[in-house]
Design a protein around this motif. Sequence first.
Motif, short mmCIF file in Angstrom:
data_model
loop_
_atom_site.label_atom_id
_atom_site.label_comp_id
_atom_site.label_asym_id
_atom_site.label_seq_id
_atom_site.Cartn_x
_atom_site.Cartn_y
_atom_site.Cartn_z
N ILE A 141 -6.77 3.43 14.27
CA ILE A 141 -7.72 2.28 15.12
C ILE A 141 -9.22 2.44 14.20
O ILE A 141 -9.48 1.37 13.94
N ILE A 142 -9.69 3.70 13.91
CA ILE A 142 -10.87 3.81 13.07
C ILE A 142 -10.67 3.32 11.82
O ILE A 142 -11.51 2.50 11.63
N PHE A 143 -9.67 3.52 11.08
CA PHE A 143 -9.39 2.76 9.81
C PHE A 143 -9.47 1.26 9.84
O PHE A 143 -9.90 0.70 8.83
N LEU A 144 -8.71 0.93 10.65
CA LEU A 144 -8.29 -0.60 10.78
C LEU A 144 -9.65 -1.24 11.29
O LEU A 144 -9.97 -2.34 10.82
N VAL A 145 -10.41 -0.89 12.02
CA VAL A 145 -11.73 -1.45 12.69
C VAL A 145 -12.62 -1.28 11.52
O VAL A 145 -13.39 -2.24 11.23
N SER A 146 -12.55 -0.14 10.73
CA SER A 146 -13.58 -0.05 9.56
C SER A 146 -13.16 -1.09 8.36
O SER A 146 -14.29 -1.85 7.89
N GLY A 147 -11.80 -1.31 8.22
CA GLY A 147 -11.71 -2.41 7.37
C GLY A 147 -12.00 -3.71 7.80
O GLY A 147 -12.55 -4.76 7.21
N PHE A 148 -11.98 -3.91 9.08
CA PHE A 148 -12.13 -5.36 9.58
C PHE A 148 -13.83 -5.47 9.70
O PHE A 148 -14.06 -6.60 9.59
N TRP A 149 -14.63 -4.27 9.81
CA TRP A 149 -15.71 -4.66 9.78
C TRP A 149 -16.42 -5.17 8.67
O TRP A 149 -17.10 -5.69 8.59
N HIS A 150 -15.64 -4.65 7.61
CA HIS A 150 -16.20 -5.10 6.06
C HIS A 150 -16.01 -6.62 5.86
O HIS A 150 -16.63 -7.31 5.10
N GLY A 151 -15.04 -7.10 6.73
CA GLY A 151 -14.76 -8.77 6.25
C GLY A 151 -13.50 -9.29 7.12
O GLY A 151 -12.56 -8.44 7.53
N ALA A 152 -13.62 -10.49 7.22
CA ALA A 152 -12.63 -11.45 8.12
C ALA A 152 -11.60 -11.91 7.27
O ALA A 152 -11.05 -12.80 6.55
N ASN A 153 -10.73 -10.77 6.88
CA ASN A 153 -9.73 -10.98 5.56
C ASN A 153 -8.78 -9.94 5.82
O ASN A 153 -8.94 -8.86 5.96
N TRP A 154 -7.50 -10.44 5.63
CA TRP A 154 -6.33 -9.30 5.55
C TRP A 154 -6.35 -8.20 4.55
O TRP A 154 -6.05 -7.15 4.79
N TRP A 193 -6.58 -2.60 3.29
CA TRP A 193 -7.41 -1.52 2.75
C TRP A 193 -7.85 -0.41 3.71
O TRP A 193 -7.49 0.91 3.49
N GLY A 194 -8.14 -0.61 4.96
CA GLY A 194 -8.06 0.10 6.01
C GLY A 194 -7.13 1.02 6.25
O GLY A 194 -6.92 2.24 6.27
N ALA A 195 -5.90 0.25 6.47
CA ALA A 195 -4.47 0.55 7.04
C ALA A 195 -3.88 1.86 5.72
O ALA A 195 -3.45 2.90 6.10
N LEU A 196 -4.19 1.55 4.51
CA LEU A 196 -3.90 2.42 3.36
C LEU A 196 -4.61 3.47 3.19
O LEU A 196 -4.02 4.53 3.10
#
Length: 479
Positions: free
Chosen positions: A316-329, A334-337
């Motif tokens: 959850i933390i890494f996915l949210v962190s990735g999504f915080w950076h921008g509205a793009n898959w 990147w967060g999931a990785l």
Amino acid sequence: MLFNSIDFAIFLPIVFTLYWVLRNQLKLQNLLIVIASYIFYGMWDWRFLFLILFSTVVDYTMGILIERNDSKNKKKLFLWISILVNLGFLGYFKYSNFFLENFVYAFSFLGQDLKFRGLEIVLPVGISFYTFQTLSYTIDVYRKKLSPTKDFIAFSAFVSFFPQLVAGPIERATHLLPQFYRKRKFDYELAVNGMRQILWGLFKKVVIADNCAQFANQIFNNYEDYSGSTLILGAVFFTFQIYGDFSGYSDIAIGISRLFGFDLMRNFAYPYFSRDIAEFWRRWHISLSTWFRDYLYIPLGGSRGGMWMKIRNTFIIFLVSGFWHGANWTFIIWGALNALYFLPLLLGGKNRNHLEVVAYDKSLPSFKEILQIGVTFGLTVFAWIFFRAENLGHAFGYISRIFHKTIFSVPAIVKDCKQILILLIFFLIIEWLGRRKHFALEFEKGDHRFLKWTLYSLIVLLIGLFMQTEETPFIYFQF
């Protein structure tokens, strides 16, 4: 207004002079900071000043209402008003088109061809940063970690403080806000230290980041034309570009704050010398990582539950962190990785193994540490490809092109980038020598005076020689 612009070179000395002329007038100093901050931000687009002002008024009011009401339900209501207002603005400006586009795409699987034109929404600079900063205030007031302020000017200065307004560090109200209540005295040594950090930040930005960007952009934008080895080099250039750009901004922001008598939290701690991904995330964008830890990870249960809860919360933390950076898959991948990188350490209980900087009491790392740093750096470079790519097709196309027989060839552009490669070696040597300090040019009083000034002069010379003719914005302004 950019830190690396002529406008800012004029703006800063004027504000600095007026600020210390008012050294005995705390409220006037704070008011000057508010005015200067609004001018600083308004130079991009004055229309978005109302967002900062509105967020300031809402959180200031909610903080007072949370304290005044004894009812727990009412306290929660006011907290949620603050959360929804702030995240509502963030969601509209940053994520509206993303959700609409994916909604339309989902319906296409059902045979429904919905016509969609993207909304013409301009993303306010730094909205992700000041939104999280103001949220920390109301959440901490609700948790009784902080008494709500009655000083609207001081609170406005906290929200809009221009050195870190648009790209962090994301300050906590418990740390920065009380500094606006205290009388500040000019500290010469603190100011000198601030100037050193500004100098190093400018070097990172205009020499390392901007020159790496030229090659990274060229390679990423034309990846089909290059060999696998050249694409690896392009990913490495972007790796140093984003570090020099973002940590450079943080260094400049922290240094400027010291000129005004303020202490901002450290945001980077030599992340590319990390021995595993857990250490990397303790050293990269520290203000955001700790924000998610304190306001999301721990409330979700943190590490208190079983292994399944730890894994869930980590993703959850890494996915949210990735999504915080921008509205793009690409950011979500990147967060999931990074979550996948982190998972073996979590399962093995090794995510807290490297708390001290590498080779702290030695001049050089051991062979094992060199391997660990190399593997961690390689994993990080690979993940940055998704961060840099325009979309998933671009990312997977770039990666597939890397794993080609040309991966073992000599990079096509190696002759053109000799200068930047030499500069990167110089940069890494200075960072390595300064890794025990808060920033690479932090020296003790009386330390090697001749060597210090020789190094300062060399850095100024390199900035003059390698600065781009056009002002280049910082990468994280788009977030």
